[in-house]
Design an enzyme around this catalytic site. Structure first.
Site, PDB file in Angstrom:
ATOM      1  N   TRP A  20       1.384  -1.042   0.031  1.00  0.00           N
ATOM      2  CA  TRP A  20       0.107  -0.256  -0.349  1.00  0.00           C
ATOM      3  C   TRP A  20       0.491   1.206  -0.610  1.00  0.00           C
ATOM      4  O   TRP A  20       1.519   1.117   0.730  1.00  0.00           O
ATOM      5  CB  TRP A  20      -0.786  -0.058   1.122  1.00  0.00           C
ATOM      6  CG  TRP A  20      -1.980   1.061   1.082  1.00  0.00           C
ATOM      7  CD1 TRP A  20      -2.645   1.633   0.133  1.00  0.00           C
ATOM      8  CD2 TRP A  20      -3.238   1.639   2.357  1.00  0.00           C
ATOM      9  NE1 TRP A  20      -3.372   2.430   0.374  1.00  0.00           N
ATOM     10  CE2 TRP A  20      -3.786   2.700   1.899  1.00  0.00           C
ATOM     11  CE3 TRP A  20      -3.185   1.679   4.064  1.00  0.00           C
ATOM     12  CZ2 TRP A  20      -4.995   3.262   2.656  1.00  0.00           C
ATOM     13  CZ3 TRP A  20      -3.905   1.722   4.829  1.00  0.00           C
ATOM     14  CH2 TRP A  20      -4.877   2.868   3.742  1.00  0.00           C
ATOM     15  N   ASP A  48       1.736  -9.085  -1.009  1.00  0.00           N
ATOM     16  CA  ASP A  48       0.773  -8.440  -0.614  1.00  0.00           C
ATOM     17  C   ASP A  48      -0.164  -7.117  -1.615  1.00  0.00           C
ATOM     18  O   ASP A  48       0.566  -6.078  -1.396  1.00  0.00           O
ATOM     19  CB  ASP A  48      -0.246  -7.941  -0.102  1.00  0.00           C
ATOM     20  CG  ASP A  48      -1.757  -8.114   0.599  1.00  0.00           C
ATOM     21  OD1 ASP A  48      -2.655  -8.586   0.810  1.00  0.00           O
ATOM     22  OD2 ASP A  48      -1.372  -6.582   1.312  1.00  0.00           O
ATOM     23  N   TYR A  53      -4.144  -0.126  -4.987  1.00  0.00           N
ATOM     24  CA  TYR A  53      -3.014   0.553  -4.768  1.00  0.00           C
ATOM     25  C   TYR A  53      -2.099   1.984  -5.367  1.00  0.00           C
ATOM     26  O   TYR A  53      -1.993   1.037  -6.568  1.00  0.00           O
ATOM     27  CB  TYR A  53      -2.184   0.106  -3.659  1.00  0.00           C
ATOM     28  CG  TYR A  53      -2.541  -0.791  -2.972  1.00  0.00           C
ATOM     29  CD1 TYR A  53      -3.684  -0.485  -2.043  1.00  0.00           C
ATOM     30  CD2 TYR A  53      -2.374  -2.348  -2.661  1.00  0.00           C
ATOM     31  CE1 TYR A  53      -3.996  -1.643  -0.698  1.00  0.00           C
ATOM     32  CE2 TYR A  53      -2.623  -3.169  -1.223  1.00  0.00           C
ATOM     33  CZ  TYR A  53      -3.806  -2.586  -0.149  1.00  0.00           C
ATOM     34  OH  TYR A  53      -3.911  -3.157   0.561  1.00  0.00           O
ATOM     35  N   GLN A 163      -9.148 -10.694   5.392  1.00  0.00           N
ATOM     36  CA  GLN A 163      -7.345  -9.997   5.701  1.00  0.00           C
ATOM     37  C   GLN A 163      -7.977  -8.810   6.285  1.00  0.00           C
ATOM     38  O   GLN A 163      -9.138  -7.684   5.721  1.00  0.00           O
ATOM     39  CB  GLN A 163      -6.488  -9.567   4.189  1.00  0.00           C
ATOM     40  CG  GLN A 163      -5.923  -7.982   4.678  1.00  0.00           C
ATOM     41  CD  GLN A 163      -4.899  -8.366   3.275  1.00  0.00           C
ATOM     42  OE1 GLN A 163      -4.743  -7.211   3.085  1.00  0.00           O
ATOM     43  NE2 GLN A 163      -4.501  -9.039   2.622  1.00  0.00           N
ATOM     44  N   TYR A 191      -2.952  -7.251   8.424  1.00  0.00           N
ATOM     45  CA  TYR A 191      -2.834  -5.885   8.112  1.00  0.00           C
ATOM     46  C   TYR A 191      -2.628  -4.486   8.702  1.00  0.00           C
ATOM     47  O   TYR A 191      -2.708  -5.049  10.185  1.00  0.00           O
ATOM     48  CB  TYR A 191      -3.847  -5.567   6.241  1.00  0.00           C
ATOM     49  CG  TYR A 191      -5.475  -4.661   7.207  1.00  0.00           C
ATOM     50  CD1 TYR A 191      -4.574  -2.795   7.405  1.00  0.00           C
ATOM     51  CD2 TYR A 191      -5.882  -5.105   6.257  1.00  0.00           C
ATOM     52  CE1 TYR A 191      -5.998  -3.064   7.194  1.00  0.00           C
ATOM     53  CE2 TYR A 191      -7.478  -4.650   7.017  1.00  0.00           C
ATOM     54  CZ  TYR A 191      -7.301  -3.063   7.469  1.00  0.00           C
ATOM     55  OH  TYR A 191      -8.487  -2.467   7.218  1.00  0.00           O
ATOM     56  N   LEU A 194       2.056  -3.227  11.621  1.00  0.00           N
ATOM     57  CA  LEU A 194       3.072  -2.243  12.594  1.00  0.00           C
ATOM     58  C   LEU A 194       2.127  -1.469  12.838  1.00  0.00           C
ATOM     59  O   LEU A 194       2.970  -0.293  13.230  1.00  0.00           O
ATOM     60  CB  LEU A 194       4.028  -1.605  11.828  1.00  0.00           C
ATOM     61  CG  LEU A 194       5.664  -3.072  11.052  1.00  0.00           C
ATOM     62  CD1 LEU A 194       6.255  -2.868  10.043  1.00  0.00           C
ATOM     63  CD2 LEU A 194       5.715  -4.098  12.633  1.00  0.00           C
TER      64      LEU A 194
HETATM   65  P1  NAP Z   1       2.763  -1.035   7.956  1.00  0.00           P
HETATM   66  O1  NAP Z   1       3.162  -2.099   7.477  1.00  0.00           O
HETATM   67  O2  NAP Z   1       2.061  -1.517   9.911  1.00  0.00           O
HETATM   68  O3  NAP Z   1       3.393  -0.253   8.850  1.00  0.00           O
HETATM   69  C1  NAP Z   1       4.082   0.323   7.525  1.00  0.00           C
HETATM   70  C2  NAP Z   1       4.946   1.707   7.456  1.00  0.00           C
HETATM   71  O4  NAP Z   1       5.528   1.467   9.276  1.00  0.00           O
HETATM   72  C3  NAP Z   1       5.304   2.278   6.396  1.00  0.00           C
HETATM   73  O5  NAP Z   1       5.546   4.150   6.882  1.00  0.00           O
HETATM   74  C4  NAP Z   1       7.101   1.859   6.770  1.00  0.00           C
HETATM   75  O6  NAP Z   1       7.948   3.154   6.273  1.00  0.00           O
HETATM   76  C5  NAP Z   1       7.006   1.943   8.183  1.00  0.00           C
HETATM   77  N1  NAP Z   1       8.100   0.871   8.678  1.00  0.00           N
HETATM   78  C6  NAP Z   1       8.025  -0.785   7.902  1.00  0.00           C
HETATM   79  N2  NAP Z   1       9.319  -1.608   8.842  1.00  0.00           N
HETATM   80  C7  NAP Z   1       9.382  -0.432   9.594  1.00  0.00           C
HETATM   81  C8  NAP Z   1      10.645  -0.465  10.174  1.00  0.00           C
HETATM   82  N3  NAP Z   1      11.330  -1.684  11.149  1.00  0.00           N
HETATM   83  N4  NAP Z   1      10.160  -0.039  11.407  1.00  0.00           N
HETATM   84  C9  NAP Z   1       9.895   0.841  12.123  1.00  0.00           C
HETATM   85  N5  NAP Z   1       9.111   1.560  10.565  1.00  0.00           N
HETATM   86  C10 NAP Z   1       8.943   0.429   9.813  1.00  0.00           C
HETATM   87  O7  NAP Z   1       0.780  -0.637   7.379  1.00  0.00           O
HETATM   88  P2  NAP Z   1       0.828  -0.481   5.968  1.00  0.00           P
HETATM   89  O8  NAP Z   1       1.493  -0.615   4.940  1.00  0.00           O
HETATM   90  O9  NAP Z   1      -1.146   0.192   5.591  1.00  0.00           O
HETATM   91  O10 NAP Z   1       0.143  -2.372   6.390  1.00  0.00           O
HETATM   92  C11 NAP Z   1       0.968  -3.333   5.472  1.00  0.00           C
HETATM   93  C12 NAP Z   1      -0.246  -3.464   4.472  1.00  0.00           C
HETATM   94  O11 NAP Z   1      -1.339  -4.280   4.316  1.00  0.00           O
HETATM   95  C13 NAP Z   1       0.010  -2.842   3.283  1.00  0.00           C
HETATM   96  O12 NAP Z   1       1.147  -2.692   2.602  1.00  0.00           O
HETATM   97  C14 NAP Z   1      -1.182  -3.524   2.131  1.00  0.00           C
HETATM   98  O13 NAP Z   1      -0.573  -4.585   1.651  1.00  0.00           O
HETATM   99  C15 NAP Z   1      -1.794  -4.212   3.396  1.00  0.00           C
HETATM  100  N6  NAP Z   1      -3.162  -3.975   3.469  1.00  0.00           N
HETATM  101  C16 NAP Z   1      -4.453  -4.226   3.263  1.00  0.00           C
HETATM  102  C17 NAP Z   1      -6.156  -3.379   3.801  1.00  0.00           C
HETATM  103  C18 NAP Z   1      -6.797  -3.378   3.662  1.00  0.00           C
HETATM  104  O14 NAP Z   1      -8.199  -2.905   3.617  1.00  0.00           O
HETATM  105  N7  NAP Z   1      -7.102  -5.233   3.586  1.00  0.00           N
HETATM  106  C19 NAP Z   1      -5.445  -2.815   4.084  1.00  0.00           C
HETATM  107  C20 NAP Z   1      -4.236  -1.522   5.055  1.00  0.00           C
HETATM  108  C21 NAP Z   1      -3.124  -1.974   4.687  1.00  0.00           C
HETATM  109  P3  NAP Z   1       8.837   2.383   5.083  1.00  0.00           P
HETATM  110  O15 NAP Z   1       8.165   1.869   4.270  1.00  0.00           O
HETATM  111  O16 NAP Z   1       9.641   3.626   4.742  1.00  0.00           O
HETATM  112  O17 NAP Z   1       9.733   1.323   5.992  1.00  0.00           O
END
Ligand code: NAP
Length: 279
Positions: A20, A48, A53, A163, A191, A194
């Site tokens: 995302w 994913d 996206y 999900q 999802y 973090l």
């Molecule tokens: P997340 O994975 O919880 O967090 C991503 C954020 O944390 C980004 O800003 C990233 O920045 C940072 N980050 C990642 N690894 C890190 C680490 N080791 N230390 C510090 N910061 C870190 O949130 P998300 O991207 O919203 O959710 C994950 C995935 O779930 C999405 O990408 C998507 O594929 C899926 N999703 C699905 C839905 C749905 O409706 N089904 C909704 C939301 C998300 P950097 O990129 O700068 O590292």
């Protein structure tokens, strides 16, 4: 890396790469491809995506990142509820396959519920599965009532996952969605594992991480993937943080860690607290 057997008999890896916000800024494109590519070469087995996206651009980025590695990957994508009609799902899937440069998706999800009856959406998913264009189907962001309705409408009975938003700060799915998934041997994909980065600053996680010479992010991910059937999909556009997230598989949390995490991040205790949130 831990894996989980779905109702279809297919196996889903329990840790992968989110996408995302990728594909939204052309200036970050190469960095995003590099981070995903690194993750794949470092051992990540699941990506994913969603047609939403970057309005398809995240799928193109994932397609470029996984070039040459398709066979070792489990590829997930999602269609908009406004594409959930019989023809709409088929057309959306074809577009995703083209952008991802692949002939099949391992898992295809209804992104959230809309107005098209589940029966109609399911007919399209069965057709795609019969044609080998998808291996499994499932849903996202469905609360327990909707999930029960979807599974009741599913004559084939092979819904693979819901999900949902699930992390230490959002344990709502433990009230009803997770027990439902467990009963049907469905995976529950977590999802925002973090909490979109917020968890990495939490003092309790930092304390536990120090005991493991790890990071707060790694503890948050290890807490998810130690649970049977939970699939975590952290997103990072940085190679270093992608490596950090994938290295979370090396952490074994102790009973003491779990007790402390339960105290700092309590599980829901009633239906109200167990109502799933959507991001
Ligand atoms: P997340 O994975 O919880 O967090 C991503 C954020 O944390 C980004 O800003 C990233 O920045 C940072 N980050 C990642 N690894 C890190 C680490 N080791 N230390 C510090 N910061 C870190 O949130 P998300 O991207 O919203 O959710 C994950 C995935 O779930 C999405 O990408 C998507 O594929 C899926 N999703 C699905 C839905 C749905 O409706 N089904 C909704 C939301 C998300 P950097 O990129 O700068 O590292």
């Amino acid at each position: 890396m831990a894996e989980f057997i779905l109702p279809s008999g297919n196996v889903i890896p329990q840790l992968g790469l989110g996408s995302w916000y990728m594909g939204e800024d052309p200036r970050s494109r190469q960095q995003e491809i590099d981070a995903l590519r690194f993750g794949i070469e470092y051992g990540a087995k699941l990506i994913d995506c969603a047609e939403m996206y970057g309005e398809g651009e995240a799928e193109r980025i994932a397609g470029e990142a996984m070039a040459g590695y398709r066979d070792r990957l489990y590829v997930v994508s999602k269609f908009y509820p406004h594409n959930a009609s019989r023809e709409g799902v088929i057309a959306a899937c074809e577009r995703s396959l083209t952008r991802l440069n692949t002939d099949h998706l391992d898992l295809y999800l209804l992104h959230w519920s809309g107005t098209v009856p589940f029966e109609e959406t399911l007919e399209a998913l069965y057709q795609l599965k019969t044609q080998g264009k998808i291996r499994d189907y499932g849903v996202s962001n469905l609360d327990i009532d909707e999930l029960e309705d979807f599974c009741a409408a599913d004559k084939v009975g092979l819904c693979a996952t819901d999900q949902v938003l699930y992390n230490l700060s959002h344990r709502e799915p433990e009230w009803a969605v997770k027990p439902f998934c467990d009963k049907r041997n469905m995976a529950m994909m977590a999802y925002c594992p973090l909490d979109q980065g917020a968890l990495v600053h939490h003092p309790e996680l930092i304390t536990i991480a120090e005991r493991h010479q790890a990071t707060a992010a790694q503890i948050a991910l290890a807490w998810l993937t130690r649970q049977k059937g939970v699939v975590a999909i952290p997103k990072s556009s940085s190679i270093a943080r992608t490596k950090e997230n994938l290295d979370s598989v090396k952490i074994v949390l102790t009973e003491e860690d779990i007790r402390e995490l339960d105290k700092a991040f309590p599980a829901p205790v009633n239906e109200h607290e167990g109502r799933i949130a959507i991001r």
